[in-house]
Each structure stands twice: as structure tokens, then as C-alpha cells.
Design a protein around this motif. Structure first.
Motif, PDB file in Angstrom:
ATOM      1  N   LEU A   1       0.876  -1.169   0.000  1.00 45.30           N
ATOM      2  CA  LEU A   1       0.000   0.000   0.000  1.00 45.30           C
ATOM      3  C   LEU A   1       0.919   1.226   0.000  1.00 45.30           C
ATOM      4  O   LEU A   1       2.132   1.097   0.110  1.00 45.30           O
ATOM      5  CB  LEU A   1      -0.890   0.013   1.240  1.00 45.30           C
ATOM      6  CG  LEU A   1      -1.791  -1.210   1.453  1.00 45.30           C
ATOM      7  CD1 LEU A   1      -2.748  -0.945   2.595  1.00 45.30           C
ATOM      8  CD2 LEU A   1      -2.565  -1.569   0.197  1.00 45.30           C
ATOM      9  N   TYR A   2       0.321   2.413  -0.117  1.00 46.66           N
ATOM     10  CA  TYR A   2       1.135   3.627  -0.178  1.00 46.66           C
ATOM     11  C   TYR A   2       1.508   4.083   1.219  1.00 46.66           C
ATOM     12  O   TYR A   2       0.647   4.392   2.027  1.00 46.66           O
ATOM     13  CB  TYR A   2       0.385   4.719  -0.932  1.00 46.66           C
ATOM     14  CG  TYR A   2       0.168   4.334  -2.365  1.00 46.66           C
ATOM     15  CD1 TYR A   2       1.172   4.514  -3.303  1.00 46.66           C
ATOM     16  CD2 TYR A   2      -1.016   3.737  -2.771  1.00 46.66           C
ATOM     17  CE1 TYR A   2       0.998   4.114  -4.604  1.00 46.66           C
ATOM     18  CE2 TYR A   2      -1.203   3.337  -4.078  1.00 46.66           C
ATOM     19  CZ  TYR A   2      -0.187   3.530  -4.993  1.00 46.66           C
ATOM     20  OH  TYR A   2      -0.354   3.130  -6.285  1.00 46.66           O
TER      21      TYR A   2
ATOM     22  N   ASP B   1       2.898   6.788   2.036  1.00 51.09           N
ATOM     23  CA  ASP B   1       2.739   8.232   2.243  1.00 51.09           C
ATOM     24  C   ASP B   1       1.280   8.671   2.224  1.00 51.09           C
ATOM     25  O   ASP B   1       0.996   9.866   2.237  1.00 51.09           O
ATOM     26  CB  ASP B   1       3.569   9.023   1.217  1.00 51.09           C
ATOM     27  CG  ASP B   1       3.308   8.573  -0.207  1.00 51.09           C
ATOM     28  OD1 ASP B   1       2.608   7.561  -0.403  1.00 51.09           O
ATOM     29  OD2 ASP B   1       3.799   9.240  -1.133  1.00 51.09           O
ATOM     30  N   LEU B   2       0.360   7.714   2.177  1.00 57.01           N
ATOM     31  CA  LEU B   2      -1.058   8.057   2.312  1.00 57.01           C
ATOM     32  C   LEU B   2      -1.541   7.565   3.678  1.00 57.01           C
ATOM     33  O   LEU B   2      -0.940   6.678   4.269  1.00 57.01           O
ATOM     34  CB  LEU B   2      -1.883   7.381   1.214  1.00 57.01           C
ATOM     35  CG  LEU B   2      -1.648   7.813  -0.234  1.00 57.01           C
ATOM     36  CD1 LEU B   2      -2.594   7.064  -1.159  1.00 57.01           C
ATOM     37  CD2 LEU B   2      -1.837   9.313  -0.389  1.00 57.01           C
ATOM     38  N   THR B   3      -2.650   8.127   4.153  1.00 57.32           N
ATOM     39  CA  THR B   3      -3.198   7.629   5.414  1.00 57.32           C
ATOM     40  C   THR B   3      -3.912   6.307   5.152  1.00 57.32           C
ATOM     41  O   THR B   3      -4.170   5.937   4.003  1.00 57.32           O
ATOM     42  CB  THR B   3      -4.218   8.616   6.015  1.00 57.32           C
ATOM     43  OG1 THR B   3      -5.354   8.660   5.148  1.00 57.32           O
ATOM     44  CG2 THR B   3      -3.638  10.012   6.150  1.00 57.32           C
TER      45      THR B   3
ATOM     46  N   GLU C   1      -7.029   6.933   3.233  1.00 58.11           N
ATOM     47  CA  GLU C   1      -6.778   7.290   1.833  1.00 58.11           C
ATOM     48  C   GLU C   1      -6.384   6.081   0.998  1.00 58.11           C
ATOM     49  O   GLU C   1      -6.752   5.966  -0.170  1.00 58.11           O
ATOM     50  CB  GLU C   1      -5.685   8.366   1.751  1.00 58.11           C
ATOM     51  CG  GLU C   1      -6.139   9.730   2.228  1.00 58.11           C
ATOM     52  CD  GLU C   1      -4.982  10.692   2.488  1.00 58.11           C
ATOM     53  OE1 GLU C   1      -5.264  11.876   2.703  1.00 58.11           O
ATOM     54  OE2 GLU C   1      -3.812  10.260   2.489  1.00 58.11           O
TER      55      GLU C   1
ATOM     56  N   GLU D   1      -9.527   4.369   0.252  1.00 55.93           N
ATOM     57  CA  GLU D   1     -10.287   5.158  -0.725  1.00 55.93           C
ATOM     58  C   GLU D   1      -9.738   4.903  -2.127  1.00 55.93           C
ATOM     59  O   GLU D   1     -10.490   4.689  -3.081  1.00 55.93           O
ATOM     60  CB  GLU D   1     -10.177   6.639  -0.376  1.00 55.93           C
ATOM     61  CG  GLU D   1     -11.058   7.524  -1.226  1.00 55.93           C
ATOM     62  CD  GLU D   1     -10.777   9.000  -0.970  1.00 55.93           C
ATOM     63  OE1 GLU D   1     -10.531   9.360   0.195  1.00 55.93           O
ATOM     64  OE2 GLU D   1     -10.806   9.765  -1.946  1.00 55.93           O
ATOM     65  N   PHE D   2      -8.406   4.898  -2.246  1.00 53.92           N
ATOM     66  CA  PHE D   2      -7.816   4.686  -3.568  1.00 53.92           C
ATOM     67  C   PHE D   2      -8.142   3.300  -4.114  1.00 53.92           C
ATOM     68  O   PHE D   2      -8.620   3.156  -5.236  1.00 53.92           O
ATOM     69  CB  PHE D   2      -6.299   4.876  -3.525  1.00 53.92           C
ATOM     70  CG  PHE D   2      -5.637   4.412  -4.788  1.00 53.92           C
ATOM     71  CD1 PHE D   2      -5.840   5.100  -5.978  1.00 53.92           C
ATOM     72  CD2 PHE D   2      -4.871   3.261  -4.811  1.00 53.92           C
ATOM     73  CE1 PHE D   2      -5.277   4.655  -7.169  1.00 53.92           C
ATOM     74  CE2 PHE D   2      -4.299   2.810  -5.997  1.00 53.92           C
ATOM     75  CZ  PHE D   2      -4.506   3.509  -7.172  1.00 53.92           C
ATOM     76  N   PHE D   3      -7.907   2.269  -3.305  1.00 57.99           N
ATOM     77  CA  PHE D   3      -8.128   0.923  -3.839  1.00 57.99           C
ATOM     78  C   PHE D   3      -9.616   0.662  -4.062  1.00 57.99           C
ATOM     79  O   PHE D   3      -9.986  -0.046  -5.001  1.00 57.99           O
ATOM     80  CB  PHE D   3      -7.468  -0.127  -2.952  1.00 57.99           C
ATOM     81  CG  PHE D   3      -5.978  -0.170  -3.160  1.00 57.99           C
ATOM     82  CD1 PHE D   3      -5.455  -0.760  -4.302  1.00 57.99           C
ATOM     83  CD2 PHE D   3      -5.105   0.425  -2.264  1.00 57.99           C
ATOM     84  CE1 PHE D   3      -4.082  -0.766  -4.527  1.00 57.99           C
ATOM     85  CE2 PHE D   3      -3.738   0.426  -2.483  1.00 57.99           C
ATOM     86  CZ  PHE D   3      -3.232  -0.170  -3.618  1.00 57.99           C
TER      87      PHE D   3
END
Ligand SMILES: Nc1ncnc2c1ncn2[C@@H]1O[C@H](COP(=O)(O)OP(=O)(O)O)[C@@H](O)[C@H]1O
Ligand SMILES: [Mg+2]
Lengths: 382, 311
Positions: free
Chosen positions: B90-91, B93-95, B98, B101-103
Motif C-alpha cells: 500500500l502507499y 505516504d497516504l493515510t 486514503e 479510498e484509492f483501492f
């Protein structure tokens, strides 16, 4: 089978979040191009004046002294020293302390007064060809002018002597340089700087952005979702395209405010051309990312493309000055067309009617490169 | 074979250049099962999972997931499966929120459905309070649970988890396995790889991989019965003493050394601790009867596999 718009929006939102969360990234994307334009605009100032000059006046007559004084008065030449002998003057050039040596032979004033032929020698250091050309043309202009004045004086003297007017045909050249009358180089440079900075921001960041996802493994996680490669690539590229447009806007403004870039053409055309150019730069970024496993490889790949593109674009050296075999290669360089497009639009004020062929070439480049990149990217999934 | 098979693999082979990472693997996984894939590093577990998720094309053989041939239509498979790759992906640098939300967007969930599902999953994996934290600042166990939540956003029928508990402390492992069992109870099929043998005991069935081949496939007890017939003893000898006295005894099946200790397997009913003590004499420090574990099975399978490979 993709997830269409919702996927595209998700990628864009994610990309913007990541970009703006990283302060350094914002600096690279927005501040750096603007600062670089200012710096490049001043540093790559190709205007030539104050060429260091050494004078060897072996005549030391009133006439020779007047000649030297007038030669230096134009501002193109700046006196850095005097030499007693021509050999000394040459040493100044050898050492690089002077780029021009003016040699006046003994008896020069005498011969002129007697109405005899006399010659003046000018040595020019040709290692900086641009400066040498300017020095050469300034010297030619000066001495041709002096020669004409001397014959005119002689003629007037003869007319007074004979009491009648002697008709002598005279031809004078009156060059007038269009569009960039002061031959100021920032004007010439700003469109090239724009082309290069867009390449830097979009190609490099796209290539590195995709390579980063591959390197960190996030790409693998994305690839098990139904998100289509098209939505992924578009979502990743659009924010960079948008930033590219902002950069161009800033660049054009700086060009106009600091460097007198005339901005003759319609602004919408500048942006339309930029968008078309971005297809290519983003597509190349994607292509590079498909052959890179890591961010480092992507960066090297991008540089490997960008440096020749820059040098072969006519960004700083006119393409006409390149070796003959090299010139046809520049037709394969998309950056060349954008530099020409921007010069045409900003400096000459050309409109769509004159510039559409360049736009068309850029469009063809853009669609092919982008298509190829997307295709290769799709293949890499399997 | 009971309920329907949701994963069916036949003769699956994957080569990388001249190297064969997965060789002629065949098995099937039933709906609702927790299926464990065991093997040392490099055994071919991740390669198999990647093929099943449509990330790699098989070189030979067939794999059907949720009734779809993955080689023919990898895109169709993607909607039915959730995947957690071996490397955290996962990213950072995202919460947490978030990331979900992205996936969720990538899976095509609508905004409202996504928000509700995200909240539900964050609560389920115990991350509700930390949902606004940058993922990179979460401890390892929480990251893994977040990755599981991301893999479950679209309510997949099958979960592929590639070493989900590697590098995580024992307590976090337990809470992760509780989540796996919860998902299985709801009818999700879980295909999980690990090289932690204690975790494998939680699986309904286990496939043992060694050098790209599937060497054994059964329930944990079935594996022990078929590979480790007889009884196991744990022996500790005083230093410098040899176990050779036992090796020649009739009824001794295998002796494995485990550091200073030994694991002895014998035919059922022929030995007891007293008899062993008598045989070993003063060398015996400790002798006790133990239940065989999957570690023993694994060693046995690998030894047998090597024996086959030699000729
Ligand atoms: N993309 C690849 N290219 C070349 N070799 C690979 C690739 N992926 C895996 N391998 C090799 O295949 C073997 C099996 O790897 P993997 O499936 O990751 O094993 P495991 O997950 O059981 O540790 C390893 O020897 C690995 O080096
Ligand atoms: Mg693995």
C-alpha cells in the motif's frame, strides 16, 4: 472491463495527494522551473559586448590614435592592454587574456595622408564562434565605414580642387533584423527553456512515478484490481500535464516581464501547442518506465533521452550551425518542433495558419509515442 | 470431494528463462476452506499465487479461479479475488483511510458505498482510531491488517495472502489469524502461504512445496499420519555423547538432530521412555514422548524429495 471514470478519478486524487504532501516535490514542480527560467535567461545571455581587446599601435600618430579610440568607442570592444609588437599581441590571445588584437603598422597615418593604400590587421580568437562572429562583423563594419569616410574626404578635397562635382556611385547596406531587433538572446532562449522544462517535469516525473510504483510493489497491488491500464496511465499523467501548463504560464509571464519576450501570438495557441507537446513528453515518460525496474533506471533512461533531445532541438545553437549529417536527425526530435512552434508563436506572432504543420507533427509524435507506451505497459502486466 | 472447488490447478508450470520455478503443480481448493501453502524461500509459492491472481501467465498447465481460466481471462478473475502481496504494497505516504479510498476507487466502488465499507473494515481490523495516520507510521502488524482490509474492500470470494504474517510479532500474528478465520467463517476461501509451521496448523488443508513441486497435500493430521507413522520422542543427551547406540536398533525409523537435541521417530508400540533411557544409559538427560508437528512433516517431506532427486 475496467472501472472507468471512478478508477481514473481515484488515481488522480491519489497522485495529487502524494505530490502535494511532499513539499520537495511541489518545489521541484512549480518553483524550480520558474527559478530556472530566470537563471537560464540571464546566464545563457548570448549577447556579445565588451570583447577583451589588445591594441598594438606601432604608428603612434594622431591618425592611428584616433582610429583606436573610435574602434573602442562602439562598446563591442573593451581595451584590456597594449602591446609593443604584434608578437606580444598574439601572446595576449594565446593566454586567453584578449580575444581580439588590433594591429596598426608603422607609417599608417603617413600613408593615409599621402592618399596611399594602407592595411589594418585584426586577430580574432575563434574558439568562441559566436563571439568571433560578432567581433568580426563589428570590425568589418567599422573599417568599411572608415574606408568609405576616407574616400569621401579625399573626393571632397578633389572636388574643391577641380571646382566641379565628381559623381561616384555608392552602395550602402542597411541591414534590418526583424522580430528581435536587438538580437537579444533571452528572447531566443525562453521558448527553448519552456520546451526543456516541460520535458524535465513531465517525462522525468512520469517515468520515475511509474517506476517507483513498480519498485515499491504498489503496481502489483494495482494490477490485481480491475483498474484499466488506460485509466491508470491517464490518471497518473493528467496531474503532471496540468502542472506543465501552470509552468508554461509562469514561464511566459517571466519571459514577458523580465526578458521582453514580445508574446505576439495568441495565448490560447501557446497552451494548445503545449498540450500537444505534452502528449509526447508524457508518452516518452511511460515508455521509459516500461523498460525500467527501478526509479534510478528510470532517471538514467530519461536523461539518456533528454540530453540529445535538448542538444538537437535548436534550443541554444541554431540547427543551421550543426554539422550537415546531424541536421536531418533533428527532424526526429519532437522537441525541435515545439521550440520552433513557441518561437513562432511568441516572437514572430505567427498564428494557427502558419504553425499548424508543426502542431500536426507534434500530434503525430504524441499519439504514436503515447500509444506505444500504453501498449508496452499493457504487455508488461502479463 | 464435497463442496465445489473454487480453485482448480492442473499441471501448472512456470519457467523464468531456463529456470523452472513451478513444476507440474496440481491441486484444488474448496469453497470456504483455509488452504495453506508451505515451503522454504524460493519453493515457488509466490509464483503460484501470482499465476492464480492473473499477474503472471503460466508456461504450461491450467488454473481456474472462481470458475474462470486465469490464462484466458485474467481481468474477469480480478473481481472475485483479493490479494495481499508478500511485500507490503500500500502507499506509505497516504493515510490508512486514503489507501482504502484509492483501492476502493480502483475496484469501482461508488463514493458512498466505499465510505461505508471502508469504515466497516477499519473497525473490523482494529484501525478505526488510527485511520487518519500516515501508513508509514503504523507498526508492522497494523499495516498488514490494513492491507488485508484493502484486499477485502470489494467483498471477494477468494483471498490470496502471500506470507501475510512475515516479520510481524507473535501477538500481531494471532490477531491476524483471527481475522483470517473470521473471513473463512463468512464463507471466503483463503489461500495463504507461510513458512511458519505453527501457523499452518490453523489451515484446513496444506500443500507442501519444495523446489517448485507440490510434494504433499492433506489436512495437518493427515500429513502427520502419512509422513510420520509411529511415535515421536524428544531426546536431549549430555554433551559429547553419541546417539549411535540407538541408530542400529530395530524399529527406529528416523533420527533428526535439532541443535543439541534429537527428534526420534520409531515404530508404534516398540519403545517407551524407560526403554530409551536404558538404551542410552547415562548419556540421556531428557527423554519424552511428543506429538509430531508440521516442522517434522516438512523435514521428512524435504528429505524424501531430496532422496528422489538424487538418482
Ligand atoms: N520474475 C522472476 N524472474 C526470475 N526468477 C524468478 C522470478 N520470480 C521468481 N523467480 C524465482 O523463482 C523461484 C521461486 O520464487 P517464489 O515463487 O517467489 O518462491 P517463494 O514465494 O516460495 O519464496 C525463486 O528461485 C525465484 O528466484
Ligand atoms: Mg514468496
Amino acid at each position: 472491463m475496467g472501472t472507468g471514470l471512478s478508477g481514473l478519478m481515484a488515481v488522480m486524487r491519489k497522485e495529487l495527494r502524494q505530490t502535494f504532501r511532499d513539499r520537495r516535490m511541489v518545489a521541484i514542480l512549480i518553483m524550480a522551473p520558474l527559478i530556472q527560467t530566470v537563471v537560464l535567461g540571464y546566464a545563457v545571455d548570448l549577447d556579445v559586448d565588451a570583447v577583451p581587446t589588445v591594441v598594438c599601435d606601432r604608428d603612434q600618430s594622431p591618425a592611428s590614435r584616433a582610429l583606436v579610440q573610435e574602434y573602442l568607442a562602439g562598446g563591442t570592444f573593451r581595451l584590456v592592454g597594449r602591446a609593443a609588437e604584434p608578437a606580444d599581441a598574439e601572446r595576449w590571445l594565446d593566454r586567453g587574456d584578449a580575444a581580439v588584437a588590433l594591429i596598426l603598422e608603422r607609417g599608417l597615418g603617413e600613408r593615409l595622408r599621402a592618399g596611399q593604400a594602407a592595411s589594418v590587421q585584426v586577430f580574432i580568437d575563434g574558439s568562441d564562434s559566436n563571439r568571433a562572429l560578432v567581433a568580426m562583423s563589428a570590425s568589418t563594419q567599422f573599417f568599411v565605414g572608415r574606408a568609405a569616410r576616407l574616400s569621401q574626404e579625399r573626393l571632397s578635397w578633389l572636388e574643391r580642387l577641380q571646382g566641379r562635382s565628381l559623381a561616384v556611385p555608392r552602395l550602402t547596406l542597411e541591414p534590418r533584423i526583424m522580430y528581435n531587433p536587438r538580437l537579444s538572446s533571452p528572447r531566443y532562449m525562453v521558448p527553448g527553456v519552456a520546451a526543456f522544462l516541460l520535458l524535465l517535469v513531465t517525462t522525468l516525473l512520469t517515468a520515475m512515478g511509474i517506476a517507483r510504483e513498480r519498485e515499491l510493489g504498489t503496481l502489483e497491488q494495482i494490477l490485481v484490481t480491475p483498474l484499466s491500464p488506460m485509466a491508470l496511465l491517464t490518471g497518473k499523467c493528467l496531474p503532471f500535464a496540468f502542472l506543465g501548463l501552470i509552468d508554461v504560464a509562469g514561464l511566459v509571464a517571466i519571459g514577458a516581464l523580465l526578458f521582453d519576450v514580445p508574446m505576439r501570438g495568441p495565448l490560447w495557441l501557446v497552451f494548445a501547442g503545449t498540450l500537444v507537446y505534452l502528449l509526447t513528453t508524457l508518452g516518452i515518460g511511460i515508455l521509459i518506465s516500461t523498460v525500467s525496474r527501478t526509479q534510478q533506471q528510470a532517471m538514467l533512461g530519461a536523461l539518456f533521452f533528454m540530453l540529445p533531445a535538448l542538444l538537437l532541438s535548436g534550443f541554444a545553437t541554431p540547427i543551421g550551425n550543426m554539422p550537415g549529417w546531424l541536421q536531418p536527425i533533428t527532424y526526429l526530435n519532437p522537441m525541435r518542433y515545439f521550440v520552433e512552434f513557441m518561437r513562432g508563436c511568441l516572437i514572430r506572432g505567427s498564428g494557427l495558419a502558419e504553425l499548424w504543420p508543426k502542431l500536426l507533427v507534434l500530434l503525430v509524435f504524441g499519439l504514436s509515442v503515447l500509444g506505444l507506451g500504453a501498449l508496452r505497459f499493457r504487455k508488461r502486466l502479463a | 470431494m464435497g463442496p465445489e472447488a473454487v480453485i482448480e490447478v492442473a499441471g501448472l508450470t512456470r519457467r523464468f528463462g531456463s529456470f523452472t520455478a513451478v513444476q507440474q503443480v496440481s491441486f484444488s481448493v474448496r469453497a470456504g476452506e483455509i488452504f495453506g501453502f508451505l515451503g522454504a524461500n524460493g519453493a515457488g509459492k509466490s509464483t503460484t499465487i501470482r499465476i492464480l491472481c492473473g499477474l503472471l501467465a503460466p508456461s504450461e498447465g491450467h488454473a481456474c479461479v472462481a470458475g474462470i481460466d486465469v490464462a484466458r481471462d485474467p481481468e474477469a478473475v480480478k473481481r472475485s479475488i483479493g490479494y495481499m502481496s508478500q511485500k507490503f504494497s500500500l502507499y506509505l505516504d497516504l493515510t490508512a483511510e486514503e489507501n482504502l479510498e484509492f483501492f476502493g476507487g480502483a475496484y469501482g466502488l461508488g463514493r458512498r458505498a466505499l465510505r461505508q465499507r471502508g469504515r466497516e473494515l477499519l473497525a473490523r481490523v482494529g484501525l478505526r482510531e488510527r485511520s487518519a495516520e500516515i501508513t508509514g507510521r503504523l507498526p508492522g502488524g497494523m499495516r498488514q491488517r490494513l492491507a488485508l482490509a484493502a484486499a477485502m474492500l470489494h467483498r471477494p470470494r477468494i483471498l490470496f495472502l502471500d506470507e501475510p504474517t512475515s516479520g510481524v510479532d507473535p501477538r500481531a500474528r494471532q490477531s491476524f489469524w483471527a481475522l483470517i478465520r473470521e473471513a473463512a467463517r463468512e464463507g471466503v476461501t483463503v489461500f495463504v502461504t507461510t513458512h511458519a509451521m505453527d501457523e499452518a496448523e490453523f489451515c484446513d488443508r496444506i500443500g507442501l512445496m519444495a523446489d517448485g513441486r507440490l510434494r504433499a497435500l492433506d489436512t495437518p493430521d493427515g500429513l502427520k499420519r502419512s509422513f510420520l507413522p509411529g511415535e515421536m520422542f524428544h531426546l536431549e543427551l549430555s554433551p559429547d555423547r553419541s546417539i549411535d547406540a540407538l541408530a542400529s536398533q530395530p524399529g527406529v525409523l528416523r533420527i533428526e538432530s535439532a541443535g543439541a537435541a534429537y527428534r526420534l521417530r520409531v515404530e508404534a508400540g516398540r519403545f517407551d521412555p524407560e526403554k530409551l533411557r536404558a538404551l542410552l544409559g547415562p548419556a540421556a538427560v531428557r527423554v519424552e514422548r511428543v506429538e509430531p508437528d508440521l516442522e517434522d512433516v516438512f523435514l521428512e517431506v524435504v528429505t524424501q524429495a531430496r532422496g528422489e532427486a538424487v538418482p
